[in-house]
Scaffold this motif. Structure first.
Motif, short mmCIF file in Angstrom:
data_model
loop_
_atom_site.label_atom_id
_atom_site.label_comp_id
_atom_site.label_asym_id
_atom_site.label_seq_id
_atom_site.Cartn_x
_atom_site.Cartn_y
_atom_site.Cartn_z
N VAL A 107 0.67 -1.35 0.13
CA VAL A 107 0.23 0.04 0.21
C VAL A 107 0.80 1.20 0.14
CG1 VAL A 107 -1.69 1.28 1.30
CG2 VAL A 107 -1.89 -1.22 1.16
N LYS A 108 2.00 1.15 0.89
CA LYS A 108 2.55 2.59 0.91
C LYS A 108 3.43 2.66 -0.26
CE LYS A 108 6.76 4.17 3.67
NZ LYS A 108 7.64 3.96 4.40
N GLN A 109 4.11 1.71 -0.93
CA GLN A 109 4.65 1.93 -2.03
C GLN A 109 3.85 2.72 -3.14
OE1 GLN A 109 7.64 1.45 -3.03
NE2 GLN A 109 7.59 1.81 -5.23
N THR A 110 2.50 1.83 -3.30
CA THR A 110 1.60 2.33 -4.44
C THR A 110 1.13 3.68 -4.22
OG1 THR A 110 0.81 0.07 -4.74
CG2 THR A 110 -0.69 1.64 -5.46
N VAL A 111 1.09 4.26 -2.96
CA VAL A 111 0.34 5.49 -2.58
C VAL A 111 1.57 6.66 -2.70
CG1 VAL A 111 -0.72 6.83 -0.93
CG2 VAL A 111 -1.59 4.61 -1.27
N GLN A 112 2.87 6.05 -2.14
CA GLN A 112 3.78 7.23 -2.02
C GLN A 112 4.75 7.22 -3.04
OE1 GLN A 112 5.33 6.86 1.93
NE2 GLN A 112 4.07 8.73 2.68
N ALA A 113 5.02 6.02 -3.61
CA ALA A 113 6.14 6.31 -4.74
C ALA A 113 5.73 6.48 -6.18
CB ALA A 113 6.76 5.02 -4.53
N GLU A 114 4.26 6.67 -6.45
CA GLU A 114 3.79 6.88 -7.72
C GLU A 114 2.81 8.12 -7.63
OE1 GLU A 114 2.71 3.00 -9.40
OE2 GLU A 114 3.90 2.06 -8.14
N ARG A 115 2.30 8.47 -8.83
CA ARG A 115 1.36 9.79 -8.92
C ARG A 115 0.27 9.26 -9.89
NH1 ARG A 115 -0.67 13.60 -11.39
NH2 ARG A 115 -1.12 15.54 -9.83
N TYR A 116 -0.73 9.33 -9.13
CA TYR A 116 -2.04 9.32 -10.22
C TYR A 116 -2.96 10.45 -10.22
CZ TYR A 116 -0.75 4.37 -9.51
OH TYR A 116 -0.04 3.13 -9.25
N GLN A 117 -3.64 10.53 -11.14
CA GLN A 117 -4.73 11.83 -11.31
C GLN A 117 -5.85 11.38 -10.31
OE1 GLN A 117 -5.52 13.73 -14.82
NE2 GLN A 117 -3.45 12.85 -15.83
N LEU A 118 -6.29 10.22 -10.21
CA LEU A 118 -7.80 9.83 -9.70
C LEU A 118 -7.34 8.63 -8.57
CD1 LEU A 118 -9.84 8.91 -13.02
CD2 LEU A 118 -9.63 10.97 -11.69
N ILE A 119 -8.20 8.86 -7.59
CA ILE A 119 -7.98 8.03 -6.43
C ILE A 119 -8.47 6.71 -6.68
CG2 ILE A 119 -7.66 9.78 -4.46
CD1 ILE A 119 -10.47 9.43 -3.84
N GLU A 120 -9.44 6.82 -7.66
CA GLU A 120 -9.85 5.25 -8.42
C GLU A 120 -8.87 4.52 -8.81
OE1 GLU A 120 -13.37 8.20 -8.75
OE2 GLU A 120 -11.19 8.37 -8.94
N ALA A 121 -7.90 5.07 -9.29
CA ALA A 121 -6.68 4.46 -9.98
C ALA A 121 -5.68 3.95 -8.66
CB ALA A 121 -5.94 5.20 -10.83
N VAL A 122 -5.79 4.90 -7.85
CA VAL A 122 -4.77 4.41 -6.63
C VAL A 122 -5.35 3.10 -5.91
CG1 VAL A 122 -4.03 5.21 -4.13
CG2 VAL A 122 -4.13 6.65 -6.21
#
Length: 120
Positions: A60-75
């Motif tokens: 979860v941490k890697q996905t949320v902090q290490a990358e950038r998404y426009q939509l929280i749906e994509a997160v």
């Protein structure tokens, strides 16, 4: 089905459509529930018979902090897909991602999406 839950994981990240969100960042909260069979772990009291909270948190941490998404749906979708791919013991996953201070003119505690994905 048994569940492992991780509640209110807080991260500072740079997701959003607006330029200011990408530049300044903001706080996100992730709630997670994974369905898996915990009977053996309960009987043996052995970490090898369950899923490590730390390993789940790290995805979860890697996905949320290490990358950038426009939509929280994509997160949320990326978190769910990675957990299902990495941990064969997970039958399904529910992910809730909350943008704590969305850029909305008004008073609200946050905006969130919640998804549930299952293994085939």
């Amino acid at each position: 089905m048994d569940k492992i839950c991780l509640h209110a994981m807080e991260f500072y990240a740079y997701h959003g459509v607006l330029e200011e969100e990408a530049k300044l960042g903001q706080k996100f909260v992730v709630d997670l529930e994974v369905a898996t069979d915990l009977r053996r772990a309960g009987e043996t009291d052995n970490l090898d018979d369950t899923l490590s909270y730390v390993a789940i948190y790290d995805v979860v941490k890697q996905t949320v902090q290490a990358e950038r998404y426009q939509l929280i749906e994509a997160v949320a979708e990326t978190i769910a897909a990675r957990l299902l791919r990495k941990f064969s013991r997970i039958e399904s996953v529910r992910v809730k991602v909350t943008k704590v201070m969305p850029p909305i003119e008004g008073i609200l505690a946050g905006a969130s999406v919640e998804i549930e994905r299952a293994r085939n």
